[in-house]
Enzyme design. Sequence first.
Site, PDB file in Angstrom:
ATOM      1  CG  HIS A 129      -5.095  34.531  79.214  1.00 18.32           C
ATOM      2  ND1 HIS A 129      -5.090  35.894  79.091  1.00 18.32           N
ATOM      3  CD2 HIS A 129      -3.888  34.215  79.742  1.00 18.32           C
ATOM      4  CE1 HIS A 129      -3.939  36.394  79.537  1.00 18.32           C
ATOM      5  NE2 HIS A 129      -3.191  35.374  79.939  1.00 18.32           N
ATOM      6  NE  ARG A 183      -1.089  40.561  79.335  1.00 17.16           N
ATOM      7  CZ  ARG A 183      -0.714  39.510  80.072  1.00 17.16           C
ATOM      8  NH1 ARG A 183      -0.725  38.301  79.562  1.00 17.16           N
ATOM      9  NH2 ARG A 183      -0.362  39.664  81.336  1.00 17.16           N
TER      10      ARG A 183
HETATM   11  C1  GLV Z   1      -0.511  36.032  82.683  1.00 17.22           C
HETATM   12  O1  GLV Z   1      -1.011  36.298  81.645  1.00 17.22           O
HETATM   13  C2  GLV Z   1       0.561  36.753  83.339  1.00 17.22           C
HETATM   14  O2  GLV Z   1       0.914  37.867  82.896  1.00 17.22           O
HETATM   15  O3  GLV Z   1       1.080  36.245  84.347  1.00 17.22           O
END
Ligand code: GLV
Length: 307
Positions: A270, A222
Amino acid sequence: MALLICASDRDTSRLAARVAAMAPGVNVRNWPDIGQPEDIDFAVLWRQPPGLLPRLTGLKAVSSLGAGVEHLVNDPDLPEHLPLGRLAGPKLASDMAAYLVAQVLWHWKGLDRFAGQQSERRWQPWTPRHTPTIGLLGYGHLGQACARAFQALDLPVTAWTRSGQSIDDTVVHSGASGLATLAAQADYLICLLPLTDQTRGILNQRLFTTMKPDSVLISVGRGPHLIEADLAPALEQRRPALAILDVFDQEPLPADHPFWQHPQIRITPHCSAITRSDEAAELIVESYHRVRKGLPPLGLVKRERGY
Ligand code: GLV
């Protein structure tokens, strides 16, 4: 009784239709068409809109639609004793392993140099002299799958976890000194940790000074794991020499963010591993059936631990 699927940042209608097709007797609702909220006994949530949870008075359990759960753990409207699960299946783990292996091999094998050489019709063989060590921060479902993928290539893996409990033959460190030991050994330091109060800001100046010179940082957990302001000075010292970032404090990364232009930072938006709807549908149905039988949802989170 009904099952709700809600992700405020994406269209989940196909996922809901898939779940409904796989579980014919189940009343599946797709946000924002939630019907009578009190009928809903299981909700699968991603970035749930504020005010939704208090309306779901019949909940027996909830699940995150993804692997991360911080959007639920930090939601003050989530009742404290409500069982919370998450969806993280084998495909998500192998997607993450594929992304990390690709990034490490691309860098280790120096593949970008050959693209430049080809454009100049230059024949200049090169191969790395050393076998790199992979350091994994986090050794849960995703970390273990990634370790197996690297180990299959004969790359040594060490890991760092909260408990330090070893799970297989991989060496596992814990605590502040374990973190420094791992950072000093790792050629590729990969952050796969869940985001909790303990891990927020863990990729910081203190850690960077303990990293092996010329190593590479890969951040796929994250954004808030990284203290963004600490990265550029660390890159100048080449600890790490390169940062590969898939997650950011603010996503999408703002167009004027300095990371875009930094020659020692590589950015992916991401997408290292994204929950696929086929896998998610299977896991949702299985988790719902468990909850209906009075069992905890799949991927039960220990609330006090935060993941
Ligand atoms: C993606 O970032 C997830 O947490 O699945």
